[in-house]
Design a protein around this motif. Sequence first.
Motif, PDB file in Angstrom:
ATOM      1  N   MET A   1       0.848  -1.175   0.000  1.00  0.00           N
ATOM      2  CA  MET A   1       0.000   0.000   0.000  1.00  0.00           C
ATOM      3  C   MET A   1       0.897   1.241   0.000  1.00  0.00           C
ATOM      4  N   PRO A   2       0.602   2.233  -0.835  1.00  0.00           N
ATOM      5  CA  PRO A   2       1.468   3.408  -0.910  1.00  0.00           C
ATOM      6  C   PRO A   2       1.387   4.264   0.345  1.00  0.00           C
ATOM      7  N   GLN A   3       2.460   4.986   0.584  1.00  0.00           N
ATOM      8  CA  GLN A   3       2.469   5.924   1.679  1.00  0.00           C
ATOM      9  C   GLN A   3       1.583   7.098   1.341  1.00  0.00           C
ATOM     10  N   ARG A   4       1.055   7.742   2.370  1.00  0.00           N
ATOM     11  CA  ARG A   4       0.256   8.940   2.141  1.00  0.00           C
ATOM     12  C   ARG A   4       1.206  10.101   1.879  1.00  0.00           C
ATOM     13  N   PRO A   5       1.001  10.859   0.812  1.00  0.00           N
ATOM     14  CA  PRO A   5       1.880  11.985   0.524  1.00  0.00           C
ATOM     15  C   PRO A   5       1.703  13.115   1.530  1.00  0.00           C
ATOM     16  N   SER A   6       2.788  13.817   1.809  1.00  0.00           N
ATOM     17  CA  SER A   6       2.708  14.986   2.677  1.00  0.00           C
ATOM     18  C   SER A   6       2.020  16.112   1.911  1.00  0.00           C
ATOM     19  N   ASN A   7       1.706  17.183   2.627  1.00  0.00           N
ATOM     20  CA  ASN A   7       1.059  18.319   1.968  1.00  0.00           C
ATOM     21  C   ASN A   7       1.950  18.905   0.882  1.00  0.00           C
ATOM     22  N   ARG A   8       3.252  18.954   1.148  1.00  0.00           N
ATOM     23  CA  ARG A   8       4.175  19.485   0.142  1.00  0.00           C
ATOM     24  C   ARG A   8       4.223  18.582  -1.082  1.00  0.00           C
ATOM     25  N   GLU A   9       4.231  17.275  -0.852  1.00  0.00           N
ATOM     26  CA  GLU A   9       4.238  16.335  -1.975  1.00  0.00           C
ATOM     27  C   GLU A   9       2.950  16.447  -2.781  1.00  0.00           C
ATOM     28  N   MET A  10       1.820  16.584  -2.096  1.00  0.00           N
ATOM     29  CA  MET A  10       0.544  16.718  -2.803  1.00  0.00           C
ATOM     30  C   MET A  10       0.523  18.005  -3.616  1.00  0.00           C
ATOM     31  N   LYS A  11       1.098  19.083  -3.061  1.00  0.00           N
ATOM     32  CA  LYS A  11       1.150  20.346  -3.795  1.00  0.00           C
ATOM     33  C   LYS A  11       1.958  20.173  -5.079  1.00  0.00           C
ATOM     34  N   ALA A  12       3.093  19.506  -4.968  1.00  0.00           N
ATOM     35  CA  ALA A  12       3.928  19.282  -6.155  1.00  0.00           C
ATOM     36  C   ALA A  12       3.208  18.395  -7.162  1.00  0.00           C
ATOM     37  N   LEU A  13       2.592  17.308  -6.694  1.00  0.00           N
ATOM     38  CA  LEU A  13       1.882  16.400  -7.600  1.00  0.00           C
ATOM     39  C   LEU A  13       0.718  17.111  -8.277  1.00  0.00           C
ATOM     40  N   PHE A  14       0.058  18.012  -7.538  1.00  0.00           N
ATOM     41  CA  PHE A  14      -1.070  18.751  -8.090  1.00  0.00           C
ATOM     42  C   PHE A  14      -0.613  19.662  -9.230  1.00  0.00           C
ATOM     43  N   HIS A  15       0.524  20.334  -9.053  1.00  0.00           N
ATOM     44  CA  HIS A  15       0.993  21.273 -10.063  1.00  0.00           C
ATOM     45  C   HIS A  15       1.732  20.597 -11.215  1.00  0.00           C
ATOM     46  N   LEU A  16       2.325  19.453 -10.942  1.00  0.00           N
ATOM     47  CA  LEU A  16       2.987  18.710 -12.011  1.00  0.00           C
ATOM     48  C   LEU A  16       1.943  17.947 -12.801  1.00  0.00           C
ATOM     49  N   GLY A  17       2.347  17.330 -13.829  1.00  0.00           N
ATOM     50  CA  GLY A  17       1.468  16.503 -14.634  1.00  0.00           C
ATOM     51  C   GLY A  17       2.324  15.831 -15.669  1.00  0.00           C
ATOM     52  N   GLU A  18       1.704  15.142 -16.594  1.00  0.00           N
ATOM     53  CA  GLU A  18       2.516  14.498 -17.612  1.00  0.00           C
ATOM     54  C   GLU A  18       3.054  15.501 -18.617  1.00  0.00           C
ATOM     55  N   ASP A  19       2.438  16.687 -18.707  1.00  0.00           N
ATOM     56  CA  ASP A  19       2.914  17.677 -19.669  1.00  0.00           C
ATOM     57  C   ASP A  19       3.781  18.758 -19.043  1.00  0.00           C
ATOM     58  N   LYS A  20       3.658  19.014 -17.738  1.00  0.00           N
ATOM     59  CA  LYS A  20       4.455  20.049 -17.082  1.00  0.00           C
ATOM     60  C   LYS A  20       5.752  19.461 -16.548  1.00  0.00           C
ATOM     61  N   VAL A  21       6.814  20.228 -16.668  1.00  0.00           N
ATOM     62  CA  VAL A  21       8.123  19.832 -16.156  1.00  0.00           C
ATOM     63  C   VAL A  21       8.582  20.959 -15.241  1.00  0.00           C
ATOM     64  N   LEU A  22       8.580  20.689 -13.937  1.00  0.00           N
ATOM     65  CA  LEU A  22       8.935  21.694 -12.941  1.00  0.00           C
ATOM     66  C   LEU A  22       9.979  21.145 -11.990  1.00  0.00           C
ATOM     67  N   GLY A  23      10.624  22.019 -11.270  1.00  0.00           N
ATOM     68  CA  GLY A  23      11.625  21.607 -10.301  1.00  0.00           C
ATOM     69  C   GLY A  23      11.473  22.346  -8.995  1.00  0.00           C
ATOM     70  N   PRO A  24      12.348  22.083  -8.034  1.00  0.00           N
ATOM     71  CA  PRO A  24      12.263  22.724  -6.724  1.00  0.00           C
ATOM     72  C   PRO A  24      12.307  24.252  -6.801  1.00  0.00           C
ATOM     73  N   ASP A  25      12.968  24.806  -7.791  1.00  0.00           N
ATOM     74  CA  ASP A  25      13.048  26.263  -7.919  1.00  0.00           C
ATOM     75  C   ASP A  25      11.714  26.891  -8.320  1.00  0.00           C
ATOM     76  N   ASP A  26      10.813  26.089  -8.853  1.00  0.00           N
ATOM     77  CA  ASP A  26       9.512  26.598  -9.285  1.00  0.00           C
ATOM     78  C   ASP A  26       8.502  26.663  -8.140  1.00  0.00           C
ATOM     79  N   PHE A  27       8.855  26.143  -6.983  1.00  0.00           N
ATOM     80  CA  PHE A  27       7.977  26.142  -5.818  1.00  0.00           C
ATOM     81  C   PHE A  27       8.648  26.905  -4.690  1.00  0.00           C
TER      82      PHE A  27
END
Length: 74
Positions: A1-27
């Motif tokens: 069973m997967p771990q529950r993502p933290s709020n920061r991880e969920m924020k990153a997953l929400f803004h990323l996608g298969e078409d967006k390419v972002l890094g730590p500097d973008d947040f």
Amino acid sequence: MPQRPSNREMKALFHLGEDKVLGPDDFKDIGEKTFAGMLKKKWVEEVEPGKFRTTEKGRIIHDEEVYFTGRWKR
């Protein structure tokens, strides 16, 4: 069973996608450690140095279609 993502991880997953390419500097509050943890969990993949995109596993977690620690999250 997967771990529950933290709020920061969920924020990153929400803004990323298969078409967006972002890094730590973008947040403002998400750093390299968060992306390294997500990379280890195979939720994101590095497409170029310092830039990430979600994997299929990461998109499923973002869409909240998985069970987190025994409870259904909507």
